[in-house]
Design a protein around this motif. Structure first.
Motif, PDB file in Angstrom:
ATOM      1  N   ALA A  81      83.874  71.693   9.793  1.00  0.00           N
ATOM      2  CA  ALA A  81      83.854  70.592  10.748  1.00  0.00           C
ATOM      3  C   ALA A  81      84.787  70.936  11.901  1.00  0.00           C
ATOM      4  CB  ALA A  81      84.300  69.293  10.076  1.00  0.00           C
ATOM      5  N   ILE A  82      84.281  70.727  13.118  1.00  0.00           N
ATOM      6  CA  ILE A  82      85.074  70.947  14.322  1.00  0.00           C
ATOM      7  C   ILE A  82      85.008  69.655  15.128  1.00  0.00           C
ATOM      8  CG2 ILE A  82      85.316  72.292  16.435  1.00  0.00           C
ATOM      9  CD1 ILE A  82      83.841  74.584  14.952  1.00  0.00           C
ATOM     10  N   PHE A  83      86.177  69.136  15.498  1.00  0.00           N
ATOM     11  CA  PHE A  83      86.203  67.883  16.244  1.00  0.00           C
ATOM     12  C   PHE A  83      87.487  67.771  17.062  1.00  0.00           C
ATOM     13  CE2 PHE A  83      87.837  67.174  11.999  1.00  0.00           C
ATOM     14  CZ  PHE A  83      89.021  66.482  12.211  1.00  0.00           C
ATOM     15  N   ASN A  84      87.432  66.906  18.068  1.00  0.00           N
ATOM     16  CA  ASN A  84      88.594  66.599  18.905  1.00  0.00           C
ATOM     17  C   ASN A  84      89.208  65.288  18.437  1.00  0.00           C
ATOM     18  OD1 ASN A  84      88.228  68.817  20.715  1.00  0.00           O
ATOM     19  ND2 ASN A  84      86.565  67.673  21.666  1.00  0.00           N
ATOM     20  N   LEU A  85      90.548  65.260  18.432  1.00  0.00           N
ATOM     21  CA  LEU A  85      91.245  64.055  18.005  1.00  0.00           C
ATOM     22  C   LEU A  85      92.654  64.051  18.591  1.00  0.00           C
ATOM     23  CD1 LEU A  85      91.149  61.533  16.097  1.00  0.00           C
ATOM     24  CD2 LEU A  85      92.246  62.997  14.397  1.00  0.00           C
ATOM     25  N   GLY A  87      93.954  64.521  21.452  1.00  0.00           N
ATOM     26  CA  GLY A  87      94.329  65.622  22.329  1.00  0.00           C
ATOM     27  C   GLY A  87      94.393  66.982  21.648  1.00  0.00           C
ATOM     28  N   HIS A  88      93.906  67.073  20.413  1.00  0.00           N
ATOM     29  CA  HIS A  88      93.886  68.332  19.671  1.00  0.00           C
ATOM     30  C   HIS A  88      92.459  68.620  19.220  1.00  0.00           C
ATOM     31  CE1 HIS A  88      98.274  68.630  19.377  1.00  0.00           C
ATOM     32  NE2 HIS A  88      98.245  67.306  19.286  1.00  0.00           N
ATOM     33  N   ARG A  89      92.203  69.881  18.937  1.00  0.00           N
ATOM     34  CA  ARG A  89      90.893  70.291  18.423  1.00  0.00           C
ATOM     35  C   ARG A  89      91.110  70.873  17.026  1.00  0.00           C
ATOM     36  NH1 ARG A  89      85.693  70.742  20.199  1.00  0.00           N
ATOM     37  NH2 ARG A  89      84.527  72.612  19.622  1.00  0.00           N
ATOM     38  N   PHE A  90      90.338  70.357  16.064  1.00  0.00           N
ATOM     39  CA  PHE A  90      90.501  70.694  14.659  1.00  0.00           C
ATOM     40  C   PHE A  90      89.349  71.563  14.156  1.00  0.00           C
ATOM     41  CE2 PHE A  90      93.177  67.086  15.180  1.00  0.00           C
ATOM     42  CZ  PHE A  90      94.113  67.110  14.165  1.00  0.00           C
ATOM     43  N   TYR A  91      89.692  72.541  13.341  1.00  0.00           N
ATOM     44  CA  TYR A  91      88.710  73.324  12.587  1.00  0.00           C
ATOM     45  C   TYR A  91      89.044  73.100  11.115  1.00  0.00           C
ATOM     46  CZ  TYR A  91      86.170  77.244  10.561  1.00  0.00           C
ATOM     47  OH  TYR A  91      85.321  78.010   9.797  1.00  0.00           O
ATOM     48  N   CYS A  92      88.105  72.513  10.369  1.00  0.00           N
ATOM     49  CA  CYS A  92      88.307  72.192   8.955  1.00  0.00           C
ATOM     50  C   CYS A  92      87.265  72.918   8.121  1.00  0.00           C
ATOM     51  CB  CYS A  92      88.176  70.692   8.721  1.00  0.00           C
ATOM     52  SG  CYS A  92      89.321  69.682   9.674  1.00  0.00           S
ATOM     53  N   PHE A 118      94.331  73.392  15.574  1.00  0.00           N
ATOM     54  CA  PHE A 118      94.601  73.100  14.168  1.00  0.00           C
ATOM     55  C   PHE A 118      93.528  73.786  13.330  1.00  0.00           C
ATOM     56  CE2 PHE A 118      97.149  69.470  15.531  1.00  0.00           C
ATOM     57  CZ  PHE A 118      98.116  69.389  14.538  1.00  0.00           C
ATOM     58  N   ALA A 119      93.937  74.410  12.230  1.00  0.00           N
ATOM     59  CA  ALA A 119      93.014  74.965  11.242  1.00  0.00           C
ATOM     60  C   ALA A 119      93.445  74.436   9.882  1.00  0.00           C
ATOM     61  CB  ALA A 119      93.033  76.488  11.261  1.00  0.00           C
ATOM     62  N   LEU A 120      92.558  73.702   9.224  1.00  0.00           N
ATOM     63  CA  LEU A 120      92.851  73.111   7.923  1.00  0.00           C
ATOM     64  C   LEU A 120      91.925  73.736   6.889  1.00  0.00           C
ATOM     65  CD1 LEU A 120      93.964  71.083  10.040  1.00  0.00           C
ATOM     66  CD2 LEU A 120      93.341  69.268   8.468  1.00  0.00           C
ATOM     67  N   TYR A 121      92.495  74.072   5.736  1.00  0.00           N
ATOM     68  CA  TYR A 121      91.695  74.694   4.677  1.00  0.00           C
ATOM     69  C   TYR A 121      92.254  74.319   3.304  1.00  0.00           C
ATOM     70  CZ  TYR A 121      95.315  78.240   3.806  1.00  0.00           C
ATOM     71  OH  TYR A 121      96.488  78.876   3.476  1.00  0.00           O
ATOM     72  N   GLY A 122      91.484  74.627   2.280  1.00  0.00           N
ATOM     73  CA  GLY A 122      91.885  74.421   0.889  1.00  0.00           C
ATOM     74  C   GLY A 122      91.691  75.715   0.116  1.00  0.00           C
TER      75      GLY A 122
END
Length: 181
Positions: A81-85, A87-92, A118-122
């Motif tokens: 998932a890639i989205f803006n939130l 003022g940041h852009r996230f890659y999950c 931001f890059a979020l992972y598990g």
């Protein structure tokens, strides 16, 4: 503005744990980074019910990514998932397709290629919080089955009115024991 984001991963069918944390934290948004091994609709319902009891906006935004153990392939689970939130852009992502078992460089490059900070992972079941080439990389560890001596836990990404943020990893108050049969 979404201020409080609950980040969890690797619950492996233990959605009750996620629901308990939702009730405790009452987040404005949830990000589940895969290996849910359950119906995300159950967690989504808990999010909305908890928000209702605290007079927050509903529906509560939620992102669910598909892990390598997720056989449920409903429309809620995305490979990434890639989205803006705020003022940041996230890659999950779950991370297994990015080779996170061997380091976070591929994950960071993928985030950079998509303009994300931001890059979020598990996937690894181990918490991680670092910055690489301007990308904040977060892994909350496993909420259900931690590895490497870590404790079961989750992260809270908190934004203030100015858009500044803090990241806090919180540990659960139980120990996981495995019984051989």
């Amino acid at each position: 503005m979404i201020q409080k984001i609950l980040i969890v991963s690797d619950s492996h069918g233990r959605s009750g744990l996620v629901e308990n944390i939702i009730r405790k934290e009452c987040p404005d948004m949830l990000i589940h980074l895969g290996d849910i091994e359950d119906d995300p609709g159950v967690i989504r319902s808990c999010l909305d019910e908890t928000a209702k009891t605290r007079n927050k906006s509903i529906p509560v935004p939620a992102v669910f990514v598909q892990g390598n153990c997720d056989r449920y392939a409903g429309k809620e689970l995305k490979a990434a998932a890639i989205f803006n939130l705020n003022g940041h852009r996230f890659y999950c992502t779950h991370g297994h397709r990015n080779g996170v078992d061997y380091g976070v460089e591929n994950l960071a490059y993928t985030a950079l290629e998509n303009g994300c900070d931001f890059a979020l992972y598990g996937h690894t079941h181990r918490p991680f919080d670092d910055e690489w080439e301007g990308v904040r990389i977060l892994n909350p560890g496993s909420i259900g089955y931690p590895r490497g001596g870590s404790k079961p836990g989750y992260m809270i990404l908190q934004f203030d009115e100015r858009g500044d943020y803090t990241v806090e990893r919180k540990k659960l108050c139980y120990e996981v024991t495995f019984v051989k049969r």
